[in-house]
Enzyme design. Structure first.
Site, PDB file in Angstrom:
ATOM      1  N   LYS A   1       2.753   2.345  10.642  1.00 17.20           N
ATOM      2  CA  LYS A   1       2.942   3.659  10.070  1.00 17.20           C
ATOM      3  C   LYS A   1       2.444   4.870  10.884  1.00 17.20           C
ATOM      4  O   LYS A   1       2.926   5.834  11.013  1.00 17.20           O
ATOM      5  CB  LYS A   1       2.419   3.582   8.690  1.00 17.20           C
ATOM      6  CG  LYS A   1       2.860   2.457   7.730  1.00 17.20           C
ATOM      7  CD  LYS A   1       1.730   2.175   6.445  1.00 17.20           C
ATOM      8  CE  LYS A   1       2.239   1.201   5.718  1.00 17.20           C
ATOM      9  NZ  LYS A   1       1.456   0.702   4.459  1.00 17.20           N
TER      10      LYS A   1
ATOM     11  N   GLU B   1       0.810  -1.161   0.041  1.00 11.48           N
ATOM     12  CA  GLU B   1      -0.073  -0.073  -0.058  1.00 11.48           C
ATOM     13  C   GLU B   1       0.857   1.159  -0.026  1.00 11.48           C
ATOM     14  O   GLU B   1       1.892   1.278   0.821  1.00 11.48           O
ATOM     15  CB  GLU B   1      -0.996  -0.086   1.107  1.00 11.48           C
ATOM     16  CG  GLU B   1      -1.991  -1.140   1.386  1.00 11.48           C
ATOM     17  CD  GLU B   1      -2.746  -0.824   2.626  1.00 11.48           C
ATOM     18  OE1 GLU B   1      -3.296  -0.123   2.846  1.00 11.48           O
ATOM     19  OE2 GLU B   1      -2.547  -2.097   3.483  1.00 11.48           O
TER      20      GLU B   1
ATOM     21  N   ARG C   1       4.493 -13.304   9.395  1.00 14.00           N
ATOM     22  CA  ARG C   1       5.287 -11.917   9.080  1.00 14.00           C
ATOM     23  C   ARG C   1       6.580 -12.086   9.834  1.00 14.00           C
ATOM     24  O   ARG C   1       6.614 -12.844  10.857  1.00 14.00           O
ATOM     25  CB  ARG C   1       4.303 -10.758  10.120  1.00 14.00           C
ATOM     26  CG  ARG C   1       3.120 -10.770   9.172  1.00 14.00           C
ATOM     27  CD  ARG C   1       2.207  -9.710   9.793  1.00 14.00           C
ATOM     28  NE  ARG C   1       2.825  -8.445   9.947  1.00 14.00           N
ATOM     29  CZ  ARG C   1       2.318  -7.484  10.549  1.00 14.00           C
ATOM     30  NH1 ARG C   1       1.050  -7.238  10.989  1.00 14.00           N
ATOM     31  NH2 ARG C   1       3.014  -6.507  10.522  1.00 14.00           N
TER      32      ARG C   1
END
Length: 787
Positions: free
Chosen positions: A505, A280, A495
């Site tokens: 973020k 993204e 992950r």
């Protein structure tokens, strides 16, 4: 509940039976296998016979729903001793998966599975002897990998149908006989070997290096372990489906049209692997993304395929041009070149047309529930779920034309996800200008809707995702099948999380806003731009990812592991140089009498005898040494300069003896005067130190961990939130450090080993400040205090 007596018949222990009964699917298959075996004239004893009970267990755990119709035949072949080895059973299952929906050609199947073929002990032994003889010289010199040898033996086509246990047993026996080692355990990594080595006329006992911790993990059915490179990991340790054989994977759904779609798909991709990395563009990439980049790009690379860089730009309110640029830049920094750079927005028109098709097929509807009403798992069904098709079409068109406010209407899909979430949203209204499509759209597709359809459009062969997307696999397959378009296969891996860090973020932005860090590329962050600025090479990051392996279990590691990979790489690739971080001025009062050269050539890699690169450093009557290398009064064990103890200078063959010193009003030594003597056997000092003459003065930035606790986001560990856990001493700046003049030509991010100090890299601020700025990348060895 499964009958435990039936499982006991297979020789399964009570503890294991309890575990199996918690797995409904496996217990049902095992029960069916036992009943079939008993019905096929098996011995009427209380236990299954040893030769095939293991294969029946193996069959139950490996068979996929697509070929359940052949379960009777497989059990029959095992009981009748036609399938004797796991390799044969594996081949049988692979053959059936490749021919799903086709009439079984039993003769061809028998040939593919090695039915009726027996490989004797003598035949196995002959092959092992032949292979070991080929590597005899390496083996006797102990310059071999046991795993590599065993791998060559087990993959030899002559042993394809041999019993694996027999092959391994005979291999170990032959290897022990050849090496003379008492136990095969002594040949395993990390085991000490009593190997005598000659060194400088003395006989010493050499030990094997300590083994590195491995991450023995599973992808599909295969164990993945620690390897040295990401290429090796993905070339040798992953066994995903072959291109076009999507139906051989767990959960893949076959329809009458599937085989034709797959055939066309294989033609489009030319039989090559196609993957994608779909970030993204609403922030920079972090260390976790490095794993995803490596897996997607490198899996395509090692299989001669292609990998797209596809920006998932479906959330325009958070996307900025700088993130698109930064992401592409970092991907290329990691040494990967995208096959094509695409965007989800490239396909907005097609996605919209497919949404209309879903409405026409009564698989999607316009809903007016609020976000909070849809959130969660035990939510009430939408009162608009059964709207007429025409009404849904009209309302969806009104959404597209901007006749609804944000949050007033959504398009939802009629399905339930694995975790119980009902009817996920496919489209929502957003009055935000898009980075690429500008104001063409006011409805934007969600990730759940977009991701799988873009994969289908781009003919992705392997959709490699992190573990959290496993719960979305059903919607992934459902959407493609509902639209009767090519359906890729989704594979998941864990992950990568790192302790003592935050990678969100939103939270990194808070750190920036609170002026705790400068920007997304602050060297204390675990963003990839931050790690690059700190001086960590991309190769070291790729090697770090490889050593972690692939796993479906959650992975969290200590930053020490990354530091170790960085040291391993920089130790070989970073040239040595002398730099004095806290300079003390030293005047050699008899310099003119010594007739010493005004410059010295110093090797860049003094410990590597195969390399001859060198640099030139100045020498002068005034030099600078570390303040810590001089004490007026030396303590026990202090080996450098004192009033009574001389010290040597590296590379110049000079011994310095203290004469006098200058102090400030606080007693700090400002300058010392020394006499120099040429090095001889008689005046050899206890230590040699580094120095700098005619220096440039640089700024050095020393970094420590940004957070004090392992899990700064854990409210139990850090009750007052992650901002309260920041280390106030995470950055120290030293001004006026002395470095050699030749470093003036150092390139941005270039790495050096400052002798006796650590690894440092040139910071981008060097240009702005008009002087060299270095970031400490990592210490020469791990700081014991961190443990």
């Amino acid at each position: 509940m499964t009958n435990s007596a039936e499982l006991s018949w297979l020789g399964i222990t009570p503890e294991r039976i309890n575990e199996i009964q918690r797995n409904k699917k496996l217990s049902e298959v095992l029960t069916k296998v036992v009943k079939l075996a008993k019905s096929l004239n098996c011995p009427s004893s209380d236990k299954a016979e040893q030769p095939y009970k293991g294969l029946l267990n193996f069959l139950a755990s490996k068979i996929k729903p697509q070929i359940n119709e052949h379960l009777n035949l497989l059990v029959k072949y095992i009981v009748e001793d036609k399938l004797r080895q796991e390799s044969q059973l594996n081949s049988a299952l692979e053959y059936l998966l490749k021919h799903v929906g086709e009439p079984l050609n039993e003769k061809e199947w028998n040939d593919q599975c090695g039915v009726g073929i027996t490989v004797t002990h003598d035949e196995i032994d002959d092959v092992i002897k032949e292979i070991l003889e080929k590597y005899r010289e390496e083996i006797l010199k102990k310059e071999f990998s046991k795993n590599r040898l065993l791998g060559e033996v087990t993959t030899d086509p002559r042993l394809k149908w041999a019993a694996g246990s027999v092959v391994r047993s005979l291999f170990e026996a032959r290897l022990i006989h050849l090496t003379g080692v008492k136990s095969i355990e002594e040949l395993k990594p990390g085991k000490k070997q009593d190997v005598l080595t000659e060194k400088k006329g003395k006989t010493i006992k050499a030990e094997a290096p300590k083994s590195k911790k491995t991450a023995d993990v599973t992808v599909g059915n295969d164990a993945i372990t620690d390897v040295d490179s990401i290429e090796e990991l993905l070339r040798t340790r992953t066994h995903f489906h072959k291109v076009g054989e999507n139906y051989t994977t767990e959960g893949y759904i076959m329809h009458p049209w599937t085989k034709d779609l797959l055939k066309k798909h294989v033609e489009v991709v030319g039989g090559k692997v196609h993957t994608r990395f779909p970030p993204e563009p609403n922030g920079v990439l972090h260390i976790g993304h490095a794993k995803a980049v490596n897996i997607n790009f490198c899996y395509a690379k090692v299989n001669g395929g292609n990998c797209y860089l596809r920006f998932d730009d479906t959330n325009p309110e958070k996307e900025e041009e700088k993130f698109f640029t930064a992401i592409e830049d970092v991907v290329r920094w990691l040494k990967y070149n995208p096959y094509k750079i695409t965007h989800s927005s490239d396909y907005f028109q097609q996605l919209y047309l497919w949404a209309i098709q879903l409405i026409k097929d009564e698989l999607a509807y316009v809903c007016h529930q609020k976000v909070e009403e849809m959130r969660g798992f035990n939510v009430e069904a939408s009162p608009w779920r059964d709207r007429p098709i025409q009404e849904n079409l009209e309302l969806f068109e009104m959404m597209r034309l901007g006749l609804f406010d944000e949050g007033e209407a959504t398009l939802r899909l009629k399905l339930i996800l694995e975790e119980g979430k009902v009817d996920p949203v496919a489209y929502r209204v957003k009055y935000v200008s898009h980075h690429r499509t500008k104001d063409d759209w006011c409805i934007y597709p969600t990730y759940d809707y977009t991701h799988c359809l873009c994969d289908s459009i781009e003919n992705i062969t392997h959709s490699l995702c992190t573990k959290e997307f496993q719960s979305r696999r059903s919607s992934y397959y459902w959407l493609c099948n509902a639209l009767k378009i090519y359906c890729p296969v989704q594979w998941e891996y864990s992950r990568l999380n790192v302790y003592y860090s935050v990678i969100s973020k939103r939270k990194i932005l808070k750190l920036i806003q609170n002026r705790i860090v400068r920007d997304y590329d602050d060297p204390r962050l675990f963003t990839l731009t931050g790690l690059r600025r700190r001086g960590i090479p991309s190769e070291a990051i790729n090697n770090f990812v490889a050593k972690l392996g692939l796993t479906v279990a959650q992975t969290a590691v200590d930053p020490i592991m990354l530091d170790a990979s960085v040291r391993d790489y920089l130790n070989i690739h970073a040239s040595r140089t002398m730099a004095v971080l806290e300079p003390l001025k030293v005047v050699i009062d008899n310099f003119n009498e010594l007739n010493l050269p005004t410059s010295v050539n110093v090797l860049d890699f003094p410990t590597d005898t195969t390399r001859s690169e060198e640099h030139t450093v100045a020498f002068d009557g005034t030099i600078y040494i570390e303040q810590s290398d001089f004490r007026l009064i030396g303590e026990k064990g202090f080996r450098r300069m004192t009033v009574d103890q001389s010290v040597g200078l590296k590379y110049i063959g000079l011994v310095l003896k203290f004469v006098t010193g200058t102090e400030d009003d606080k007693g700090n030594i400002l300058e010392i005067i020394v006499r120099g003597e040429c090095l001889t056997a008689e005046n050899k000092p206890k230590a040699f130190i580094h120095w700098v003459a005619k220096p440039l003065f640089a700024e050095i930035r020393l970094y420590e961990r940004l957070f004090m606790h392992k899990n700064p986001e854990d409210p139990e560990e850090v009750p007052n939130g992650f901002l309260s856990d920041c280390n106030p001493n995470s950055l120290s700046v030293i001004h006026n450090c002395a470095v050699d003049q030749y470093l003036a030509d150092a390139k941005l991010y270039q790495s050096f080993q400052f002798e006796r100090t650590g690894y440092f890299a040139v910071d981008p601020d060097s240009k702005e400040k008009g002087c060299l700025v270095f970031n400490r990348t990592v210490l020469l060895k791990e700081d014991a205090g961190k443990n």
